[in-house]
Design a protein around this motif. Sequence first.
Motif, PDB file in Angstrom:
ATOM      1  N   LYS A   1       0.867  -1.155   0.175  1.00  0.00           N
ATOM      2  CA  LYS A   1      -0.069   0.061   0.071  1.00  0.00           C
ATOM      3  C   LYS A   1       0.939   1.327   0.170  1.00  0.00           C
ATOM      4  O   LYS A   1       0.712   2.194  -0.808  1.00  0.00           O
ATOM      5  CB  LYS A   1      -0.854   0.206   1.183  1.00  0.00           C
ATOM      6  CG  LYS A   1      -2.326  -0.796   1.092  1.00  0.00           C
ATOM      7  CD  LYS A   1      -3.084  -0.707   2.530  1.00  0.00           C
ATOM      8  CE  LYS A   1      -3.802  -1.694   2.658  1.00  0.00           C
ATOM      9  NZ  LYS A   1      -4.790  -1.572   4.007  1.00  0.00           N
ATOM     10  N   LYS A   2       1.840   1.130   0.779  1.00  0.00           N
ATOM     11  CA  LYS A   2       2.837   2.451   1.009  1.00  0.00           C
ATOM     12  C   LYS A   2       3.463   2.503  -0.469  1.00  0.00           C
ATOM     13  O   LYS A   2       3.774   3.788  -0.974  1.00  0.00           O
ATOM     14  CB  LYS A   2       3.830   2.199   1.945  1.00  0.00           C
ATOM     15  CG  LYS A   2       2.954   1.941   3.500  1.00  0.00           C
ATOM     16  CD  LYS A   2       4.117   2.065   4.470  1.00  0.00           C
ATOM     17  CE  LYS A   2       3.462   2.095   5.958  1.00  0.00           C
ATOM     18  NZ  LYS A   2       4.298   1.782   7.051  1.00  0.00           N
TER      19      LYS A   2
ATOM     20  N   GLU B   1       1.033   4.130  -2.725  1.00  0.00           N
ATOM     21  CA  GLU B   1       0.896   5.635  -2.635  1.00  0.00           C
ATOM     22  C   GLU B   1       2.054   6.144  -3.239  1.00  0.00           C
ATOM     23  O   GLU B   1       1.929   7.536  -3.741  1.00  0.00           O
ATOM     24  CB  GLU B   1       0.949   5.663  -0.883  1.00  0.00           C
ATOM     25  CG  GLU B   1      -0.477   5.149  -0.550  1.00  0.00           C
ATOM     26  CD  GLU B   1      -0.514   5.360   1.001  1.00  0.00           C
ATOM     27  OE1 GLU B   1       0.403   5.898   1.580  1.00  0.00           O
ATOM     28  OE2 GLU B   1      -1.638   4.714   1.656  1.00  0.00           O
TER      29      GLU B   1
ATOM     30  N   VAL C   1       1.825   6.745  -6.933  1.00  0.00           N
ATOM     31  CA  VAL C   1       0.536   7.549  -7.392  1.00  0.00           C
ATOM     32  C   VAL C   1       0.922   8.847  -7.057  1.00  0.00           C
ATOM     33  O   VAL C   1       0.752   9.915  -7.851  1.00  0.00           O
ATOM     34  CB  VAL C   1      -0.756   7.334  -6.512  1.00  0.00           C
ATOM     35  CG1 VAL C   1      -1.425   8.269  -6.454  1.00  0.00           C
ATOM     36  CG2 VAL C   1      -1.249   6.086  -6.799  1.00  0.00           C
ATOM     37  N   GLN C   2       1.924   9.413  -5.976  1.00  0.00           N
ATOM     38  CA  GLN C   2       2.485  10.699  -6.022  1.00  0.00           C
ATOM     39  C   GLN C   2       3.457  10.802  -7.169  1.00  0.00           C
ATOM     40  O   GLN C   2       3.321  12.254  -7.596  1.00  0.00           O
ATOM     41  CB  GLN C   2       3.075  10.760  -4.653  1.00  0.00           C
ATOM     42  CG  GLN C   2       2.235  10.740  -3.285  1.00  0.00           C
ATOM     43  CD  GLN C   2       3.046  10.744  -2.140  1.00  0.00           C
ATOM     44  OE1 GLN C   2       4.554  10.883  -2.067  1.00  0.00           O
ATOM     45  NE2 GLN C   2       2.644  10.083  -1.091  1.00  0.00           N
TER      46      GLN C   2
ATOM     47  N   LEU D   1      -7.224   1.157   0.390  1.00  0.00           N
ATOM     48  CA  LEU D   1      -6.606   1.585  -0.990  1.00  0.00           C
ATOM     49  C   LEU D   1      -7.441   1.990  -1.774  1.00  0.00           C
ATOM     50  O   LEU D   1      -7.318   2.930  -2.742  1.00  0.00           O
ATOM     51  CB  LEU D   1      -5.782   0.341  -1.398  1.00  0.00           C
ATOM     52  CG  LEU D   1      -5.037   0.579  -2.705  1.00  0.00           C
ATOM     53  CD1 LEU D   1      -3.919   1.754  -2.537  1.00  0.00           C
ATOM     54  CD2 LEU D   1      -4.248  -0.728  -2.940  1.00  0.00           C
TER      55      LEU D   1
ATOM     56  N   TYR E   1      -8.234   5.568  -0.837  1.00  0.00           N
ATOM     57  CA  TYR E   1      -6.824   6.513  -1.418  1.00  0.00           C
ATOM     58  C   TYR E   1      -6.915   6.971  -2.620  1.00  0.00           C
ATOM     59  O   TYR E   1      -6.684   7.875  -3.121  1.00  0.00           O
ATOM     60  CB  TYR E   1      -5.470   5.797  -1.014  1.00  0.00           C
ATOM     61  CG  TYR E   1      -4.528   6.682  -1.190  1.00  0.00           C
ATOM     62  CD1 TYR E   1      -3.923   7.658  -0.390  1.00  0.00           C
ATOM     63  CD2 TYR E   1      -3.739   6.197  -2.308  1.00  0.00           C
ATOM     64  CE1 TYR E   1      -2.834   8.131  -0.854  1.00  0.00           C
ATOM     65  CE2 TYR E   1      -2.575   6.789  -2.752  1.00  0.00           C
ATOM     66  CZ  TYR E   1      -2.213   7.856  -1.928  1.00  0.00           C
ATOM     67  OH  TYR E   1      -0.984   8.579  -2.246  1.00  0.00           O
ATOM     68  N   LEU E   2      -6.855   5.780  -3.612  1.00  0.00           N
ATOM     69  CA  LEU E   2      -6.742   5.872  -4.964  1.00  0.00           C
ATOM     70  C   LEU E   2      -7.585   6.874  -5.719  1.00  0.00           C
ATOM     71  O   LEU E   2      -7.775   7.786  -6.693  1.00  0.00           O
ATOM     72  CB  LEU E   2      -6.779   4.537  -5.837  1.00  0.00           C
ATOM     73  CG  LEU E   2      -5.455   3.821  -5.423  1.00  0.00           C
ATOM     74  CD1 LEU E   2      -5.815   2.399  -6.187  1.00  0.00           C
ATOM     75  CD2 LEU E   2      -4.388   4.302  -5.911  1.00  0.00           C
TER      76      LEU E   2
ATOM     77  N   ASN F   1      -6.991  10.464  -4.774  1.00  0.00           N
ATOM     78  CA  ASN F   1      -5.535  10.983  -5.012  1.00  0.00           C
ATOM     79  C   ASN F   1      -5.089  10.561  -6.511  1.00  0.00           C
ATOM     80  O   ASN F   1      -3.956  11.169  -6.930  1.00  0.00           O
ATOM     81  CB  ASN F   1      -4.459  10.307  -3.965  1.00  0.00           C
ATOM     82  CG  ASN F   1      -4.737  10.812  -2.577  1.00  0.00           C
ATOM     83  OD1 ASN F   1      -4.330  12.019  -2.244  1.00  0.00           O
ATOM     84  ND2 ASN F   1      -5.225   9.851  -1.926  1.00  0.00           N
TER      85      ASN F   1
END
Length: 224
Positions: A38-39, A42, A45-46, A91, A94-95, A98
């Motif tokens: 997951k990290k 993330e 994605v950034q 997740l 988050y997606l 973001n």
Amino acid sequence: MVKVNELFNFQEIRPVIQVVKDDPKDLVSTFVVSDKMKKDIELIVQNLNDIQHRSIFIIGDYGTGKSHFLGFIVNIARDKSLIDYIRDEDLKKYLKENLEKDFIIVVYELNPIRQPFGLIFYRIMQTHLEKSYGIKINVPKTEEEFNSILDHKQYIIDNIIRPVKEKFPDRGIIVAFDELSDFLRQKHREDVNQDMQFIRILGELSEKEDIIFIFSMQESQKSN
């Protein structure tokens, strides 16, 4: 008497994932996400949301899920509606919140052939951009034409990135190659070195342009 298959739902685990051919919905819905992963997602994605990027190498042993991970990333980047099929609710949330940008996606599974990686890159970009997005580009068709290019970074900017941005100014570009290790392993050392130098050029290009490259490998492959 209750049978085991009446208590549980079983889904066959496929040992081989084909990023290009497998159903995108299946690739996303069957992807199992650990807390560490997951990290990692993330961070990716950034990276995708930025204008300049860092290219990504997905490295692991055979059967560890490299191709599945690659397929998961490129498919949710191509079609955000697939996020609804992610099983992990955190997740998924988050997606949805973001993953901002839309992307032009080119994905290719490398075959163990002896042509220069750079020439394959140009041909794949030409084929996929025209077929999937109606973008026609001019690229080298022979090794002689490929070797005559003095500045590949500028050539890619002028002949690939610029035509894409003219038609889709708000989209980023993701180019993903699966099975890089198998492709490099059957080559002579000097040819591997040439291919790795071209891959280095692509990585440096990501840091200045809105294009990101993703490679899956079985192990770290270094030029000598």
